[in-house]
Scaffold this active site. Structure first.
Site, mmCIF file in Angstrom:
data_model
loop_
_atom_site.group_PDB
_atom_site.id
_atom_site.type_symbol
_atom_site.label_atom_id
_atom_site.label_comp_id
_atom_site.label_asym_id
_atom_site.label_seq_id
_atom_site.Cartn_x
_atom_site.Cartn_y
_atom_site.Cartn_z
ATOM 1 C CG HIS A 1 0.075 1.005 0.275
ATOM 2 N ND1 HIS A 1 -0.710 1.738 1.138
ATOM 3 C CD2 HIS A 1 -0.360 1.311 -0.961
ATOM 4 C CE1 HIS A 1 -1.571 2.468 0.447
ATOM 5 N NE2 HIS A 1 -1.397 2.226 -0.830
ATOM 6 C CB CYS A 2 3.188 -4.788 2.290
ATOM 7 S SG CYS A 2 2.014 -5.883 1.481
ATOM 8 C CB ALA A 3 4.522 0.330 4.018
#
Lengths: 378, 378
Positions: free
Chosen positions: B335-337
């Site tokens: 999640h790009c996190a």
């Protein structure tokens, strides 16, 4: 409305563009952010559009087609991503503020020198300047493919030969040509092609991009999430994600893809020929009207633009009269092309630009000629 | 399809969005590039949308609403445009790569220090870190309003108070909250609000922007033509054109504007309440399933996200099973996190995110609960 402002944006789009956007609004998730049907639908649509653009511009690989929101962003990306401290760049009087302002900002922030090829009062570039201006540290030549003011068209192969002989790249701004005339990166020797989707490509606003020749590396400009390589602290290096941070305009790209289908069906050659016929019809209809001065050189290649002034009338007033009295939409003023107006001597007056598209009719051309004639007699 | 990936993009849009885009495709010229009907139509539509966004976010002036192609571009613009050599910035473990990667690139190119507020294993930020990390040269705090992984929501007023007491700005990433909960710049003390149009605002992809509080000056990022002040060599300084080079996504903005009408009609409060009910229904349905681990803190404010894992199953495999067996669309992976996954200890497994919208139904929630239950029994 008789819409003759196609160099700003094409208002009339192919019939399949709207439905393609609507369809995408009903099926599209976020491309590359998941493996469910909605996400894959978005990914397929976007990849499909990359393939069509690569084919249209003869870009060797679809993954070297990068989407941006417009050609200005593409040019910023190319120039910020290629020019480093100590570089030199050659630009031209034809160039739009989408090139001039990034170069000005880059030259202020980095130690980059900028030289300009001049245009004469017919709007023709002094091609010998290119050769004369090249320096050992010249990283690239950047130029628009066709002046957005006069419609004069660049001899791309000639400029490319000079660039490459000096070890420099050619960055071409195809804002005024993509979709309306052949743009063949391979044959013309273009290293970075910047295009917009909403003009000659007849797609929606919010689309555009770059095609990047193999071996050319552009340092990332806008960075962020890509849906891949989350744990990498810097932007991934592979194209297209290296230059595509954040969610793409999938809905707009679906519309652009449909527009490309239409262009492929009609053929760029047919579009070019029709626009040329319309342009010459208008040019021949207005050039001899007393009090009318047409700018640019119509003896060679020309885009679908005829720019003129009537006597010493303010160009804005002429455009307003065309709209108020004839419902003809044109563009007056400075057209974001300051150096070109200086070359033509039209800084104070501006100029009235008529620009045509595949959907322009001969009747519209003839009405516009009559309108110019009437205004010139007032 | 049961679409539960609304934190990536909302698939179901209000009924007026598509028609508004289609209508714009038939009438819209290029905003601020002429004074004919097509151009004015575009200008009115875009200005109208600025006014609605300013009202929604309590941004004092519509000309301080700047359009971008997505929130990532807005964050790049804010961070590159505010951070100068010698500055320091405080970010958090919640932040998405749309914040982390720009900060990494800026710290490499300019002498800018970055400190991070950590999150605990429930995903809660250690608020005391904010105070501790402030330095005399801290230019700004940047944080997402709600974690895109856990759904935990920031106490914005608390962070803003700390920022302002130290003479710093607060840049808020509202990617996960705009449209779904109250975002009141004035009351919350937000100096720069970055938003996207295609998630909670339920507009088309290719839209987003910034709202900039009075007195905050952001150095231009993307520069080029603006249709005004052609002879100025650098980007005009007045907002919004200072940050809006090139043709805007007028067609997309028309769609966003229609979505805002729908949101205003329904009310952000009603959307928030419905999404909260759906979220709690799902949370309560899955939290006690043997083998299911839910992340995040549901005791306080929470966005419409429930993220979980089932046993030690790879999150991608679970998402694929949900899609293949139940046609439920969710998002797995990282999640790009990256920092948030490290805090939760889920770097290897990733996590399965279910995210809801105003258009999600209770039946869909119940089907998803049954699916999780069945997968946990396998």
């Amino acid at each position: 409305m008789i819409y003759l402002d196609n160099a700003a944006t094409t208002l009339h789009k192919p019939p399949q563009v709207g439905p393609a956007i609507l369809s995408a609004m009903e099926t599209m998730g976020n491309s590359a952010r998941g493996s469910h049907g909605g996400s894959l639908d978005a990914a397929h649509t976007i990849y499909d559009c990359r393939c069509k653009l690569a084919a249209l511009f003869r870009c060797p690989r679809p993954d070297r087609v990068v989407f941006t929101s417009n050609v200005t962003e593409a040019l910023n990306m190319a120039l910020w991503g290629l020019l480093q401290d100590g570089d030199h760049v050659v630009a031209t009087d034809w160039d739009h503020n989408s090139i001039l302002r990034p170069l000005r900002h880059i030259s202020q922030e980095r130690n980059v020198g900028v030289s300009f090829v001049h245009a004469d009062s017919n709007g023709n570039l002094l091609y010998s300047d290119f050769e004369d201006l090249m320096q050992p540290n010249t990283r690239l030549i950047v130029c628009t493919h066709a002046s957005n003011l006069t419609g004069n068209v660049l001899d791309v192969a000639r400029v490319s030969e000079i660039a490459h002989r000096h070890g420099a790249l050619l960055v071409l701004d195809a804002a005024q040509t993509a979709g309306s005339r052949e743009v063949d990166m391979a044959a013309m020797g273009v290293d970075v092609l910047c295009f917009t989707g909403h003009k000659g490509l007849m797609g929606p606003q919010g689309t555009g991009g770059l095609c990047i020749a193999p071996g050319v590396e552009i340092h990332p400009y806008k960075v962020g999430g890509t849906g891949v390589q989350t744990y990498r602290e810097t932007q991934p290096v592979q194209l297209p994600v290296a230059l595509e941070a954040g969610t793409l305009n999938g809905h707009g790209i679906a519309g652009l893809s449909a527009a490309l289908d239409y262009i492929n069906q009609v053929g760029v050659g047919a579009i070019h020929d029709k626009e040329k016929t319309l342009t010459m019809r208008f040019y021949q209809g207005v050039r001899d009207i007393p009090g009318v001065r047409v700018y640019g050189d119509f003896s060679g290649e020309h885009s679908a633009i005829v720019t003129l002034n009537i006597r010493s009338y303010d160009s804005g007033a002429v455009a307003d009269a065309l709209w108020d009295e004839y419902e003809i939409a044109v563009r007056a003023g400075a057209h974001c092309a300051p150096r070109m107006h200086r070359a033509l001597g039209t800084v104070d007056q501006g100029a009235v630009r008529f620009s045509f598209s595949w959907f322009t009719t001969e009747d519209e051309i003839d009405t516009a000629i009559r309108a110019v004639k009437a205004l010139a007699q007032e």
